[in-house]
Design an enzyme around this catalytic site. Structure first.
Site, PDB file in Angstrom:
ATOM      1  N   HIS A 271     -10.534   3.586  63.590  1.00  0.00           N
ATOM      2  CA  HIS A 271      -9.031   3.553  63.016  1.00  0.00           C
ATOM      3  C   HIS A 271      -8.627   4.870  62.810  1.00  0.00           C
ATOM      4  CE1 HIS A 271      -5.936   0.821  60.962  1.00  0.00           C
ATOM      5  NE2 HIS A 271      -6.103   0.360  61.992  1.00  0.00           N
ATOM      6  N   LEU A 306     -11.500   2.758  47.069  1.00  0.00           N
ATOM      7  CA  LEU A 306     -10.495   2.833  47.731  1.00  0.00           C
ATOM      8  C   LEU A 306     -10.586   2.694  49.364  1.00  0.00           C
ATOM      9  CD1 LEU A 306      -8.493   5.531  45.499  1.00  0.00           C
ATOM     10  CD2 LEU A 306      -8.346   3.050  45.560  1.00  0.00           C
ATOM     11  N   HIS A 307     -11.774   2.591  49.737  1.00  0.00           N
ATOM     12  CA  HIS A 307     -12.028   2.762  51.265  1.00  0.00           C
ATOM     13  C   HIS A 307     -12.684   1.329  51.613  1.00  0.00           C
ATOM     14  CE1 HIS A 307     -12.066   3.836  55.187  1.00  0.00           C
ATOM     15  NE2 HIS A 307     -13.243   4.426  55.168  1.00  0.00           N
ATOM     16  N   VAL A 348      -2.441  -7.027  44.497  1.00  0.00           N
ATOM     17  CA  VAL A 348      -2.918  -7.959  45.351  1.00  0.00           C
ATOM     18  C   VAL A 348      -3.664  -7.197  46.466  1.00  0.00           C
ATOM     19  CG1 VAL A 348      -2.303  -9.906  46.861  1.00  0.00           C
ATOM     20  CG2 VAL A 348      -0.820  -9.274  44.747  1.00  0.00           C
ATOM     21  N   TYR A 351      -3.364  -6.319  50.842  1.00  0.00           N
ATOM     22  CA  TYR A 351      -2.053  -6.196  51.478  1.00  0.00           C
ATOM     23  C   TYR A 351      -1.646  -4.653  51.168  1.00  0.00           C
ATOM     24  CZ  TYR A 351      -1.612 -11.202  51.587  1.00  0.00           C
ATOM     25  OH  TYR A 351      -1.813 -12.411  52.194  1.00  0.00           O
ATOM     26  N   HIS A 353      -1.277  -1.030  53.589  1.00  0.00           N
ATOM     27  CA  HIS A 353      -1.930   0.011  54.467  1.00  0.00           C
ATOM     28  C   HIS A 353      -1.272   1.351  54.195  1.00  0.00           C
ATOM     29  CE1 HIS A 353      -4.000   1.899  57.649  1.00  0.00           C
ATOM     30  NE2 HIS A 353      -4.831   1.070  57.668  1.00  0.00           N
ATOM     31  N   THR A 402       5.609  -1.581  47.062  1.00  0.00           N
ATOM     32  CA  THR A 402       4.861  -1.427  48.257  1.00  0.00           C
ATOM     33  C   THR A 402       5.723  -1.236  49.535  1.00  0.00           C
ATOM     34  OG1 THR A 402       3.036  -2.215  49.577  1.00  0.00           O
ATOM     35  CG2 THR A 402       4.617  -3.746  48.903  1.00  0.00           C
ATOM     36  N   LYS A 403       5.304  -0.017  50.559  1.00  0.00           N
ATOM     37  CA  LYS A 403       5.873   0.202  51.814  1.00  0.00           C
ATOM     38  C   LYS A 403       5.479  -0.849  52.737  1.00  0.00           C
ATOM     39  CE  LYS A 403       6.391   5.198  50.752  1.00  0.00           C
ATOM     40  NZ  LYS A 403       5.907   6.469  51.218  1.00  0.00           N
ATOM     41  N   ASN A 408      -3.639  -7.041  55.485  1.00  0.00           N
ATOM     42  CA  ASN A 408      -4.351  -5.945  56.270  1.00  0.00           C
ATOM     43  C   ASN A 408      -5.750  -6.610  56.739  1.00  0.00           C
ATOM     44  OD1 ASN A 408      -6.344  -5.467  54.277  1.00  0.00           O
ATOM     45  ND2 ASN A 408      -4.893  -4.144  53.425  1.00  0.00           N
ATOM     46  N   ASP A 410      -8.701  -6.611  55.642  1.00  0.00           N
ATOM     47  CA  ASP A 410      -9.601  -6.998  54.644  1.00  0.00           C
ATOM     48  C   ASP A 410      -9.416  -8.405  54.115  1.00  0.00           C
ATOM     49  OD1 ASP A 410     -11.111  -4.483  54.606  1.00  0.00           O
ATOM     50  OD2 ASP A 410      -9.326  -3.607  53.561  1.00  0.00           O
ATOM     51  N   ARG A 456     -11.776  23.914  57.851  1.00  0.00           N
ATOM     52  CA  ARG A 456     -11.395  24.844  56.807  1.00  0.00           C
ATOM     53  C   ARG A 456     -10.002  25.122  56.410  1.00  0.00           C
ATOM     54  NH1 ARG A 456     -10.763  27.573  52.765  1.00  0.00           N
ATOM     55  NH2 ARG A 456     -11.918  29.113  51.908  1.00  0.00           N
TER      56      ARG A 456
END
Length: 472
Positions: A271, A306-307, A348, A351, A353, A402-403, A408, A410, A456
């Site tokens: 992704h 968060l992932h 929630v 939802y 991304h 939320t944008k 999603n 998940d 770097r």
């Protein structure tokens, strides 16, 4: 540290190198078509020429850096090369220009089922080409032949506490495989930079082959009392089938789960490169760490809440909702529960991304899979997920924070595993970890083939930012 060091190799030298796992099946696949390494070898010169053309424009600008980019986790910055996939906010993911639906149509399928094979997705990610069915049969067999794990890794997994988090076990086992790294050994002995890609490729294929075995052993030890895996690797079967069989879901009676696993693994494989697991793999690999150490870093990033933990959080939340609302719920019941979640200061799950601004095509692919199978479509938990996907976007729009108010991937993946009897939510991320190897490992080969440098970036402190922007 059991890394590339000669002393580490001596320390481990007394251990037996490989388990002698039994494999079934004898028939090979003869083909006049080039195998994966030969196909890649043919593709490298053209890609190196393309890199030269791009470098000729080294002083030109492809974007700007705003304060919000620097403070916001570098979100939106075009700051790294990633060949396999491109994520568009409105169209979703494309793999070398192909949509998910294109891939489902074009990529080879398993001997049973109707879904694309994830090893075919890996071939596409690595080469940009769609393999023939025969090429994939040969590649599937190669993965099966390399699926056994070293005996010391098996013993290490057996000795872990049974309640040690599956992702901790996974990352440690993958890191330990570096003991057999062809790249690390070749680099120690001296290797032309132009040839770095070849032992890197060998390591990546070896690791890809072993990921299901490691993940299945973790599942067996943590949730099934340990002992031998339920099935041996079958040389005649594909990567996903063997993973399913080692989880106890082999045989004709489990064909639907096997097909779900094929789809899940293919969809979650890549992704773009900016997500934590992909970027961590690339970052560590840029220091010329071997693929085992590099992907171990990716797995540890994937373990973050968060992932990679979202699928289990969605399922827990859905099950809590199911208990809280009436058995014969109405749309208003679902609407009220969504608002109660938001008004309590929680999100929630499942939802939104970081990039997408439309429904996730991966979510749609999994939902289409489920809707076409009556036994899933009639599952009350799945039906609640489906109802949420119809109601939640409007609630989130009204909430206004939320944008992307759309579901999603998940939102659907965890409930499908739950339907097939996998209720151990902590393990879902390990399955994700098997899948996510596809994209980052393919890119790692290209990082070495193109001679990309160590990563770097320049850092700056808050005072420095303020001095630079005040008065603009």
């Amino acid at each position: 540290m059991a890394l590339n060091l000669t002393t580490s190799r001596r320390a481990l030298g007394s251990l037996k190198p490989l388990t002698r796992a039994a494999f079934v099946g004898a028939r090979g696949y003869a083909t006049a078509e080039p195998d994966l390494k030969a196909t890649l070898r043919e593709a490298i010169p053209a890609k190196r020429e393309l890199l030269k053309k791009v470098k000729a424009h080294a002083n030109k600008t492809i974007g700007e850096v705003k304060v919000e980019n620097t403070l916001g986790g570098m979100r939106g910055l075009k700051a790294m090369v990633w060949e396999g996939s491109v994520l568009d906010a409105n169209e979703g993911i494309r793999f070398h220009g192909r949509t998910i639906k294109d891939c489902q149509k074009e990529l080879p399928k398993g001997k049973t089922g109707t879904e694309m094979l994830p090893e075919a997705m890996f071939w596409l990610l690595l080469t940009g080409q769609v393999p023939s069915t025969n090429q994939i049969r040969v590649f599937s067999r190669e993965l099966a032949e390399k699926a056994q794990i070293p005996e010391f890794v098996a013993k290490m997994l057996d000795n872990f506490p049974k309640d040690l988090h599956p992702m901790t076990q996974f990352a440690m086992a993958v890191s330990a495989l570096n003991y057999e790294s062809k790249f690390a050994k070749a680099y120690e002995q001296g290797l032309n930079k132009a040839d770095y890609w070849e032992p890197t490729f060998d390591d990546c294929i070896s690791l890809l082959a072993k990921l299901p075995t490691i993940a299945a052993k973790i599942y067996q030890n943590s949730y099934r009392g340990g002992g031998a895996l339920p099935a041996e690797v079958d040389l005649e079967q594909d990567w996903s089938y063997n993973f399913a069989a080692m989880l106890g879901k082999g045989g004709k009676e489990n064909e639907n789960f096997q097909d779900l696993l094929r789809l899940y693994l293919a969809l979650h494989g890549d992704h773009e490169g900016g997500n934590v697991s992909a970027h961590a793999t690339h970052l560590v690999g840029s220091a010329l760490s071997d693929p085992f150490l590099s992907y171990s870093a990716g797995l540890q990033g994937l373990a973050g809440p968060l992932h990679g933990l979202a699928a289990q959080e969605v399922l827990r939340w859905i099950l809590q909702m199911k208990e809280a609302i009436p058995a014969k719920y109405t749309e208003q019941d679902v609407n009220d529960y969504l608002w109660s979640t938001l008004n309590s200061g929680r999100v929630v799950p499942g939802y939104g991304h970081a990039v997408l601004r439309k429904p996730d095509p991966r979510f749609e692919a999994l939902m289409d899979y489920a809707a076409a199978r009556p036994e899933i479509a009639q599952d009350p938990v799945f039906q609640l997920v489906q109802k949420n996907s119809q109601i939640a976007p409007e609630v989130l729009k009204k909430h206004g924070k939320t944008k992307n108010p759309y579901p999603n991937v998940d939102s659907s993946s965890g409930v499908l595993f739950h339907h097939y009897g996998f209720h151990e939510t902590l393990y879902y991320t390990a399955t994700f970890g098997v899948s996510r190897g596809l994209g980052p490992l393919a890119q790692l080969v290209w990082d070495r083939a193109l001679g990309l440098p160590i990563e770097r970036p320049k850092s700056i402190n808050l005072e420095g930012i303020l001095k630079q922007v005040e008065g603009q």
